[in-house]
Design a protein around this motif. Structure first.
Motif, PDB file in Angstrom:
ATOM      1  N   PHE A 158       0.811  -1.221   0.000  1.00  0.00           N
ATOM      2  CA  PHE A 158       0.000   0.000   0.000  1.00  0.00           C
ATOM      3  C   PHE A 158       0.840   1.266   0.000  1.00  0.00           C
ATOM      4  CE2 PHE A 158       0.835  -0.905   4.447  1.00  0.00           C
ATOM      5  CZ  PHE A 158       1.043   0.336   5.017  1.00  0.00           C
ATOM      6  N   ILE A 159       2.098   1.165   0.358  1.00  0.00           N
ATOM      7  CA  ILE A 159       2.946   2.354   0.454  1.00  0.00           C
ATOM      8  C   ILE A 159       3.927   2.452  -0.713  1.00  0.00           C
ATOM      9  CG2 ILE A 159       4.950   1.467   1.724  1.00  0.00           C
ATOM     10  CD1 ILE A 159       4.715   3.707   3.632  1.00  0.00           C
ATOM     11  N   GLY A 160       3.908   1.442  -1.578  1.00  0.00           N
ATOM     12  CA  GLY A 160       4.901   1.383  -2.639  1.00  0.00           C
ATOM     13  C   GLY A 160       4.723   2.393  -3.747  1.00  0.00           C
ATOM     14  N   GLN A 161       3.549   3.045  -3.814  1.00  0.00           N
ATOM     15  CA  GLN A 161       3.285   3.994  -4.898  1.00  0.00           C
ATOM     16  C   GLN A 161       3.282   5.442  -4.421  1.00  0.00           C
ATOM     17  OE1 GLN A 161       3.137   2.843  -8.069  1.00  0.00           O
ATOM     18  NE2 GLN A 161       3.626   0.899  -7.073  1.00  0.00           N
ATOM     19  N   THR A 162       3.965   5.724  -3.331  1.00  0.00           N
ATOM     20  CA  THR A 162       4.085   7.107  -2.867  1.00  0.00           C
ATOM     21  C   THR A 162       5.520   7.364  -2.439  1.00  0.00           C
ATOM     22  OG1 THR A 162       3.255   8.780  -1.301  1.00  0.00           O
ATOM     23  CG2 THR A 162       3.496   6.538  -0.473  1.00  0.00           C
ATOM     24  N   GLY A 178       6.392  -4.907  -2.284  1.00  0.00           N
ATOM     25  CA  GLY A 178       5.605  -4.920  -1.057  1.00  0.00           C
ATOM     26  C   GLY A 178       6.394  -5.076   0.220  1.00  0.00           C
ATOM     27  N   GLU A 179       7.723  -5.054   0.144  1.00  0.00           N
ATOM     28  CA  GLU A 179       8.562  -5.212   1.325  1.00  0.00           C
ATOM     29  C   GLU A 179       9.482  -4.009   1.495  1.00  0.00           C
ATOM     30  OE1 GLU A 179       8.571  -7.433   3.629  1.00  0.00           O
ATOM     31  OE2 GLU A 179       7.528  -9.181   2.822  1.00  0.00           O
ATOM     32  N   PHE A 180       9.652  -3.560   2.748  1.00  0.00           N
ATOM     33  CA  PHE A 180      10.597  -2.491   3.051  1.00  0.00           C
ATOM     34  C   PHE A 180      12.025  -3.018   2.999  1.00  0.00           C
ATOM     35  CE2 PHE A 180       7.643   0.703   4.647  1.00  0.00           C
ATOM     36  CZ  PHE A 180       8.383   1.872   4.485  1.00  0.00           C
ATOM     37  N   ARG A 181      12.943  -2.151   2.616  1.00  0.00           N
ATOM     38  CA  ARG A 181      14.363  -2.478   2.759  1.00  0.00           C
ATOM     39  C   ARG A 181      14.638  -2.822   4.220  1.00  0.00           C
ATOM     40  NH1 ARG A 181      18.406  -0.300  -0.959  1.00  0.00           N
ATOM     41  NH2 ARG A 181      19.767  -0.277   0.865  1.00  0.00           N
ATOM     42  N   SER A 182      15.443  -3.828   4.446  1.00  0.00           N
ATOM     43  CA  SER A 182      15.696  -4.282   5.817  1.00  0.00           C
ATOM     44  C   SER A 182      16.460  -3.255   6.644  1.00  0.00           C
ATOM     45  CB  SER A 182      16.470  -5.607   5.788  1.00  0.00           C
ATOM     46  OG  SER A 182      17.712  -5.444   5.118  1.00  0.00           O
ATOM     47  N   ASP A 183      17.178  -2.339   5.979  1.00  0.00           N
ATOM     48  CA  ASP A 183      17.965  -1.355   6.713  1.00  0.00           C
ATOM     49  C   ASP A 183      17.242  -0.018   6.860  1.00  0.00           C
ATOM     50  OD1 ASP A 183      18.026  -0.660   4.052  1.00  0.00           O
ATOM     51  OD2 ASP A 183      20.156  -0.127   4.016  1.00  0.00           O
ATOM     52  N   ALA A 184      15.981   0.050   6.484  1.00  0.00           N
ATOM     53  CA  ALA A 184      15.238   1.310   6.508  1.00  0.00           C
ATOM     54  C   ALA A 184      14.288   1.368   7.701  1.00  0.00           C
ATOM     55  CB  ALA A 184      14.458   1.499   5.217  1.00  0.00           C
ATOM     56  N   TYR A 185      14.163   2.545   8.289  1.00  0.00           N
ATOM     57  CA  TYR A 185      13.207   2.762   9.373  1.00  0.00           C
ATOM     58  C   TYR A 185      11.791   2.827   8.795  1.00  0.00           C
ATOM     59  CZ  TYR A 185      10.607   5.065  13.091  1.00  0.00           C
ATOM     60  OH  TYR A 185       9.658   5.375  14.041  1.00  0.00           O
ATOM     61  N   ILE A 186      10.848   2.164   9.447  1.00  0.00           N
ATOM     62  CA  ILE A 186       9.456   2.163   8.987  1.00  0.00           C
ATOM     63  C   ILE A 186       8.657   3.126   9.863  1.00  0.00           C
ATOM     64  CG2 ILE A 186       7.408   0.784   8.531  1.00  0.00           C
ATOM     65  CD1 ILE A 186       9.180  -1.660   8.320  1.00  0.00           C
ATOM     66  N   PRO A 187       8.139   4.224   9.312  1.00  0.00           N
ATOM     67  CA  PRO A 187       7.404   5.203  10.117  1.00  0.00           C
ATOM     68  C   PRO A 187       6.170   4.594  10.781  1.00  0.00           C
ATOM     69  CG  PRO A 187       8.012   6.147   7.994  1.00  0.00           C
ATOM     70  CD  PRO A 187       8.321   4.679   7.922  1.00  0.00           C
TER      71      PRO A 187
END
Length: 259
Positions: A44-48, A93-102
């Motif tokens: 859901f966040i991949g297009q922003t 659909g997956e965040f980078r493992s080294d990135a902070y997720i808000p």
């Protein structure tokens, strides 16, 4: 005042990013629903390319993204890409493992909405979220009561609302002190012969002006230090070096696509 469930949505107001079908959570409408594990939890966040941020998240988010302010309200957000529909930190659909997720993304698919008629906040779900299915592994209700999963979600949303109000107060402090300025993120590519190419403007946003911050009277700086705002300001300023990371990620992705 907050509530877990509601009978109808007639008095609800407000639009929230990412939520396409928000509904007040109720035993009547959602009693048979449960939550299942999905393969692409952050699709859901991949297009922003921007996601709202609360002020207490500035320091951890600064390690991953530029923390900037946008719009008339000076809403703090993280920049996750250089183009409006491109997120460089979410792949398949997956965040980078080294990135902070808000936290704004982590609370999905739950959210509080205003019930204007009864002057309270009501817990809602995005019914369009793929997590919700009849007979899912983790039920939303146990008998007639919200499940432990829903109670945890409600606590998270409660905490988020408190942080959202704290963020509004932080922005007001900066606005009242006239600390904001308009800034640009630019990129100068290299030509084939190694000479600098034409500079491209990537983004225009609001940021704290270091010159205005230095010009503040000593007593105002002490106030910012004592209320914790000064540390958040420095986290924001340090984060602006993250534009270079976004550019590098975009160039790497483009090179991979070309290959």
């Amino acid at each position: 005042m907050t509530d877990t469930t509601a009978q109808n949505a007639g008095g609800l107001s407000g639009n929230v990013l990412f939520y396409s079908q928000p509904e007040p959570l109720s035993i009547e409408a959602h009693g048979k629903l449960g939550v299942k594990v999905v393969d692409k939890p952050y699709a859901f966040i991949g297009q922003t390319n921007i996601v709202p941020l609360t002020v207490t998240e500035f320091a951890p988010a600064a390690l991953s993204y530029p923390v900037i302010f946008v719009g008339d309200s000076k809403q703090p957000v993280v920049a996750m890409g250089l183009n409006a529909n491109d997120n460089l930190f979410v792949t398949d659909g997956e965040f980078r493992s080294d990135a902070y997720i808000p936290a704004y993304a982590r609370r999905y698919p739950f959210v509080y909405a205003n019930d204007d008629a009864q002057q309270r906040m009501i817990l809602c779900i995005d019914r369009a979220a793929p997590y919700f299915v009849e007979g899912g592994d983790t039920p939303l209700f146990e008998g007639t009561e919200p499940s432990a999963y829903v109670k945890n979600a409600m606590e998270f949303c409660n905490n988020f609302e408190q942080e959202r109000l704290r963020t509004e107060s932080f922005v007001k402090i900066l606005t009242d002190l006239d600390l904001f300025e308009v800034k640009e993120a630019n990129f100068t590519p290299r030509n084939a012969d190694g000479t600098p190419g034409q500079t491209q403007k990537l983004a225009e946003y609001f940021a704290v002006s270091e010159d205005k911050l230095k010009a503040l009277p000593a007593d105002k700086l002490v106030e910012l230090r004592d209320n914790g705002a000064l540390g958040q300001i420095y986290a924001h300023l340090v984060s602006l070096a993250g534009w270079d990371r976004l550019i590098a990620l975009a160039l790497t992705r483009q090179a991979a696509a070309n290959a």
